[in-house]
Design a protein around this motif. Sequence first.
Motif, PDB file in Angstrom:
ATOM      1  N   VAL A 171      -1.106  11.097  -3.232  1.00 52.18           N
ATOM      2  CA  VAL A 171      -1.426   9.412  -3.400  1.00 52.18           C
ATOM      3  C   VAL A 171      -2.418   9.585  -1.853  1.00 52.18           C
ATOM      4  O   VAL A 171      -3.077   8.620  -1.905  1.00 52.18           O
TER       5      VAL A 171
ATOM      6  N   PRO B 169      -0.219   5.076  -8.577  1.00 53.87           N
ATOM      7  CA  PRO B 169       0.189   6.686  -7.674  1.00 53.87           C
ATOM      8  C   PRO B 169       1.965   6.363  -6.983  1.00 53.87           C
ATOM      9  O   PRO B 169       2.393   7.652  -7.058  1.00 53.87           O
TER      10      PRO B 169
ATOM     11  N   LEU C 205       4.695   9.442  -7.939  1.00 55.71           N
ATOM     12  CA  LEU C 205       5.340  10.152  -6.584  1.00 55.71           C
ATOM     13  C   LEU C 205       6.935   9.992  -7.022  1.00 55.71           C
ATOM     14  O   LEU C 205       7.129  11.106  -6.551  1.00 55.71           O
TER      15      LEU C 205
ATOM     16  N   ALA D 110       3.462   3.077  -0.766  1.00 53.38           N
ATOM     17  CA  ALA D 110       2.771   3.304  -2.192  1.00 53.38           C
ATOM     18  C   ALA D 110       2.015   2.242  -2.849  1.00 53.38           C
ATOM     19  O   ALA D 110       1.407   1.458  -3.409  1.00 53.38           O
TER      20      ALA D 110
END
Length: 254
Positions: free
Chosen positions: A62, A173, A177, A217
């Motif tokens: 990421v 991302p 994740l 993120a």
Amino acid sequence: MISRPASLALAAAVTRTAVTALRAKASGGRDRWERKNYAGRTVELYAGPASAAVVALAAARVHPAAGFAVAAAGSCGAYDDVAGVGDSRRGFRAHLSALRDGEVTSGAVKLFGVSAAGLVAGAFLKERIVDKVLAGVVIAGAAHFVNLVDVAPGRAAGAVVALGVPGMVRKGPAGELAAATVGAAGAVLPDDLGERAMLGDTGAHALGAALGAAVVAGNGRAGLVAHAAAVVAAAVYGDRVSEVARALPPGVSR
């Protein structure tokens, strides 16, 4: 970009492989990798570093700063797993109280180390000052919370799975994740619940930080504010829950 189902499956498989490899090698002897839990059963610690390594690599995909935060959180947890053996103090207040008395506990080193790593990562992950601070709070707060609720078999890994699954709906991302974090936690959950293994501070902090990084993120300021408030409140609650574990004899893991 790896799809979320593929990310989950890959993280689970790699975590299981890493656990097997660590068990086979048992660097330093098996005594270093085993603890007695609250019931007197022998549990293994391989799940912690295995899951920490997997989610650190996933976070680095990421952003390198996210990978740093997860790796640092896991390293601080590992230090406490080793240096904190025999110390029955748990929770923020116990370690801060010792610090006020002039004693620097391994728990205090972990608390400030993880918090600093979260803030450093936040400084690189977001552009505006306020967002940088919020991102740091989310990452560090999530790491501390997951560790604080780790007072019973499967509690930490189960919390990571429950909190991480909703994040998997996000695209990009952040969802990748979250899926990797759920996969790593899910891979070790059966052994944790079966009291054959435990995450220790190493795994709990790393998995928590990875959850925080996934949130950072995938959210702007409004989301960061909401999640920062949630992890702070949850960490305070977790600190209270952890007081129950203070009744355990020194040197006995939960």
